[in-house]
Structures are given as C-alpha cells and as structure tokens.
Design a protein around this motif. Structure first.
Motif, PDB file in Angstrom:
ATOM      1  N   LEU A   1       1.494  -1.058  -0.363  1.00 57.91           N
ATOM      2  CA  LEU A   1      -0.044  -0.164   0.097  1.00 57.91           C
ATOM      3  C   LEU A   1       0.942   1.137   0.075  1.00 57.91           C
ATOM      4  CD1 LEU A   1      -2.200  -0.683   2.285  1.00 57.91           C
ATOM      5  CD2 LEU A   1      -2.976  -1.142   0.557  1.00 57.91           C
ATOM      6  N   THR A   2       0.185   2.541  -1.078  1.00 60.26           N
ATOM      7  CA  THR A   2       0.639   3.402  -0.360  1.00 60.26           C
ATOM      8  C   THR A   2       0.000   4.041   0.069  1.00 60.26           C
ATOM      9  OG1 THR A   2       0.153   4.212  -2.864  1.00 60.26           O
ATOM     10  CG2 THR A   2       2.330   3.210  -2.617  1.00 60.26           C
ATOM     11  N   ARG A   3       0.342   5.393   0.513  1.00 56.44           N
ATOM     12  CA  ARG A   3      -1.171   5.805   1.576  1.00 56.44           C
ATOM     13  C   ARG A   3      -0.791   7.110  -0.099  1.00 56.44           C
ATOM     14  NH1 ARG A   3      -2.695   9.656   5.353  1.00 56.44           N
ATOM     15  NH2 ARG A   3      -3.618   8.982   6.603  1.00 56.44           N
ATOM     16  N   GLY A   4      -2.267   7.790   0.577  1.00 58.79           N
ATOM     17  CA  GLY A   4      -2.561   8.695   0.312  1.00 58.79           C
ATOM     18  C   GLY A   4      -3.523   9.972   0.896  1.00 58.79           C
ATOM     19  N   GLY A   5      -4.846  10.588   0.255  1.00 57.22           N
ATOM     20  CA  GLY A   5      -6.277  11.324   1.697  1.00 57.22           C
ATOM     21  C   GLY A   5      -5.495  12.578   2.210  1.00 57.22           C
ATOM     22  N   ALA A   6      -5.868  12.942   3.167  1.00 61.87           N
ATOM     23  CA  ALA A   6      -6.128  14.038   4.535  1.00 61.87           C
ATOM     24  C   ALA A   6      -5.365  13.811   5.147  1.00 61.87           C
ATOM     25  CB  ALA A   6      -6.809  14.756   4.095  1.00 61.87           C
ATOM     26  N   LYS A   7      -4.636  14.151   5.977  1.00 59.44           N
ATOM     27  CA  LYS A   7      -3.835  14.167   7.565  1.00 59.44           C
ATOM     28  C   LYS A   7      -6.497  13.031   8.163  1.00 59.44           C
ATOM     29  CE  LYS A   7      -3.960  17.025  10.342  1.00 59.44           C
ATOM     30  NZ  LYS A   7      -3.235  18.370  11.293  1.00 59.44           N
ATOM     31  N   LYS A   8      -5.784  11.903   8.829  1.00 56.09           N
ATOM     32  CA  LYS A   8      -6.511  11.613   9.646  1.00 56.09           C
ATOM     33  C   LYS A   8      -7.432  11.041   8.405  1.00 56.09           C
ATOM     34  CE  LYS A   8      -6.193  13.631  14.110  1.00 56.09           C
ATOM     35  NZ  LYS A   8      -5.871  12.970  14.963  1.00 56.09           N
ATOM     36  N   HIS A   9      -7.442  11.312   7.355  1.00 57.78           N
ATOM     37  CA  HIS A   9      -8.456  10.309   6.219  1.00 57.78           C
ATOM     38  C   HIS A   9      -8.168   9.585   5.491  1.00 57.78           C
ATOM     39  CE1 HIS A   9     -12.101  12.120   7.460  1.00 57.78           C
ATOM     40  NE2 HIS A   9     -11.566  14.004   8.252  1.00 57.78           N
ATOM     41  N   PRO A  10      -6.696   8.687   5.301  1.00 61.79           N
ATOM     42  CA  PRO A  10      -6.315   7.736   4.513  1.00 61.79           C
ATOM     43  C   PRO A  10      -7.399   7.269   3.517  1.00 61.79           C
ATOM     44  CG  PRO A  10      -6.905   6.188   6.295  1.00 61.79           C
ATOM     45  CD  PRO A  10      -7.604   7.529   6.637  1.00 61.79           C
ATOM     46  N   PHE A  11      -6.292   7.163   1.864  1.00 58.76           N
ATOM     47  CA  PHE A  11      -6.591   6.616   1.369  1.00 58.76           C
ATOM     48  C   PHE A  11      -5.098   6.319   0.465  1.00 58.76           C
ATOM     49  CE2 PHE A  11      -7.466   6.339  -3.734  1.00 58.76           C
ATOM     50  CZ  PHE A  11      -8.904   5.870  -3.450  1.00 58.76           C
ATOM     51  N   TYR A  12      -5.776   4.594   0.210  1.00 62.09           N
ATOM     52  CA  TYR A  12      -4.127   3.783  -0.515  1.00 62.09           C
ATOM     53  C   TYR A  12      -4.699   3.325  -1.486  1.00 62.09           C
ATOM     54  CZ  TYR A  12      -3.727   4.009   4.831  1.00 62.09           C
ATOM     55  OH  TYR A  12      -3.449   4.486   6.174  1.00 62.09           O
ATOM     56  N   GLN A  13      -3.007   3.323  -2.482  1.00 66.17           N
ATOM     57  CA  GLN A  13      -2.993   3.472  -3.440  1.00 66.17           C
ATOM     58  C   GLN A  13      -2.512   1.474  -3.285  1.00 66.17           C
ATOM     59  OE1 GLN A  13      -4.727   4.415  -5.724  1.00 66.17           O
ATOM     60  NE2 GLN A  13      -4.796   6.362  -4.980  1.00 66.17           N
ATOM     61  N   ILE A  14      -2.865   0.507  -3.961  1.00 64.15           N
ATOM     62  CA  ILE A  14      -2.232  -0.831  -4.182  1.00 64.15           C
ATOM     63  C   ILE A  14      -1.683  -1.030  -5.119  1.00 64.15           C
ATOM     64  CG2 ILE A  14      -2.989  -3.915  -4.146  1.00 64.15           C
ATOM     65  CD1 ILE A  14      -5.778  -3.136  -2.538  1.00 64.15           C
ATOM     66  N   VAL A  15      -0.315  -1.018  -4.811  1.00 62.50           N
ATOM     67  CA  VAL A  15       0.600  -0.929  -6.191  1.00 62.50           C
ATOM     68  C   VAL A  15       1.556  -2.528  -5.798  1.00 62.50           C
ATOM     69  CG1 VAL A  15       0.491   1.548  -6.396  1.00 62.50           C
ATOM     70  CG2 VAL A  15       2.570   0.373  -4.441  1.00 62.50           C
ATOM     71  N   VAL A  16       2.456  -2.379  -7.041  1.00 61.98           N
ATOM     72  CA  VAL A  16       3.606  -3.468  -7.840  1.00 61.98           C
ATOM     73  C   VAL A  16       4.273  -2.656  -7.615  1.00 61.98           C
ATOM     74  CG1 VAL A  16       4.181  -5.443  -8.522  1.00 61.98           C
ATOM     75  CG2 VAL A  16       2.235  -5.266  -8.723  1.00 61.98           C
ATOM     76  N   ALA A  17       6.038  -2.910  -6.382  1.00 56.14           N
ATOM     77  CA  ALA A  17       6.761  -2.162  -6.238  1.00 56.14           C
ATOM     78  C   ALA A  17       7.952  -2.660  -5.825  1.00 56.14           C
ATOM     79  CB  ALA A  17       6.521  -0.447  -5.096  1.00 56.14           C
ATOM     80  N   ASP A  18       9.194  -2.317  -6.801  1.00 56.47           N
ATOM     81  CA  ASP A  18      10.210  -2.678  -5.686  1.00 56.47           C
ATOM     82  C   ASP A  18      10.322  -3.138  -4.336  1.00 56.47           C
ATOM     83  OD1 ASP A  18      13.683  -3.007  -5.207  1.00 56.47           O
ATOM     84  OD2 ASP A  18      13.318  -3.076  -7.798  1.00 56.47           O
ATOM     85  N   ILE A  19      11.218  -3.372  -3.854  1.00 54.78           N
ATOM     86  CA  ILE A  19      11.205  -4.018  -1.910  1.00 54.78           C
ATOM     87  C   ILE A  19      11.907  -2.176  -1.728  1.00 54.78           C
ATOM     88  CG2 ILE A  19      12.553  -5.016  -1.809  1.00 54.78           C
ATOM     89  CD1 ILE A  19      11.552  -6.552   0.238  1.00 54.78           C
ATOM     90  N   ARG A  20      13.281  -2.652  -2.683  1.00 54.46           N
ATOM     91  CA  ARG A  20      13.911  -1.028  -2.274  1.00 54.46           C
ATOM     92  C   ARG A  20      12.938   0.365  -2.236  1.00 54.46           C
ATOM     93  NH1 ARG A  20      18.369  -3.003  -5.930  1.00 54.46           N
ATOM     94  NH2 ARG A  20      16.700  -2.907  -7.298  1.00 54.46           N
ATOM     95  N   ALA A  21      12.267   0.311  -2.918  1.00 53.23           N
ATOM     96  CA  ALA A  21      11.288   1.664  -3.754  1.00 53.23           C
ATOM     97  C   ALA A  21      11.204   2.234  -1.849  1.00 53.23           C
ATOM     98  CB  ALA A  21      10.665   1.736  -4.008  1.00 53.23           C
ATOM     99  N   LYS A  22      11.209   3.703  -1.939  1.00 52.81           N
ATOM    100  CA  LYS A  22      10.200   4.007  -0.582  1.00 52.81           C
ATOM    101  C   LYS A  22       8.782   3.459  -0.944  1.00 52.81           C
ATOM    102  CE  LYS A  22      13.354   8.041   0.059  1.00 52.81           C
ATOM    103  NZ  LYS A  22      13.418   9.738  -0.851  1.00 52.81           N
ATOM    104  N   ARG A  23       8.154   4.107   0.537  1.00 53.32           N
ATOM    105  CA  ARG A  23       6.394   3.967   0.518  1.00 53.32           C
ATOM    106  C   ARG A  23       5.763   4.106  -0.263  1.00 53.32           C
ATOM    107  NH1 ARG A  23       3.485   5.718   5.211  1.00 53.32           N
ATOM    108  NH2 ARG A  23       3.430   7.700   4.687  1.00 53.32           N
TER     109      ARG A  23
END
Length: 90
Positions: free
Chosen positions: A6-28
């Motif tokens: 998951l990568t986090r988006g959205g506003a403070k206290k209102h999260p929205f997550y994208q489900i992504v395929v990423a290299d393990i070395r990449a940042k969240r």
C-alpha cells in the motif's frame, strides 16, 4: 525483489491507499511498477471501499511478488466478496 503493498494518500486522519506493485527497495510512497487497485478505509455511503484488478494481482503473484500482511488480507477479502476484476485507471 518485488512486493505488492500500500502507498498512502489522502488528507490527515482520512487515509486513502493505492495498492501497487513496487521494488522492495523503493520508498513507501515512492516509485512503483504498476498500480493494481485502491483501498479506502474511510468509505461512507455509496463509496467503494476496495477495488482490485485481480488478474494483474494473480499475474504478479505468479511472477514471485510477495504481498504485505495487509495486502494479503485485502486479496482474501476481494476473493471472498467476489469483486469483479475491474481495471484501475492510471
């Protein structure tokens, strides 16, 4: 190594997550290979809580991608609810 997470988006206290395929070395919230869905834990009313392209998720799992704990739970939830394999707009 490739992971499904998951990568986090959205506003403070209102999260929205994208489900992504990423290299393990990449940042969240950094670079990813492909976006395969989203998860909205704050969904209200008619909003969609979870959308997932199950075909692409299965493809990446067959290629050796490892899902995180939360993504594993979401994959099981999607299978249980029988969510349609809807492509996600980029």
């Amino acid at each position: 190594m490739v992971t499904i997470r998951l990568t986090r988006g959205g506003a403070k206290k209102h999260p929205f997550y994208q489900i992504v395929v990423a290299d393990i070395r990449a940042k969240r919230d950094g670079r990813y290979i492909e976006r395969i869905g989203f998860y909205n834990p704050c969904a209200v009313g008619g909003e969609t809580e979870l959308r997932l392209d199950r075909e692409r998720a299965e493809y990446w799992l067959n290629q050796g991608a490892k899902p995180t704990e939360r993504v594993s739970q979401l994959l099981k939830q999607a299978a249980r609810e029988g969510l349609e394999s809807a492509p996600v707009a980029a």
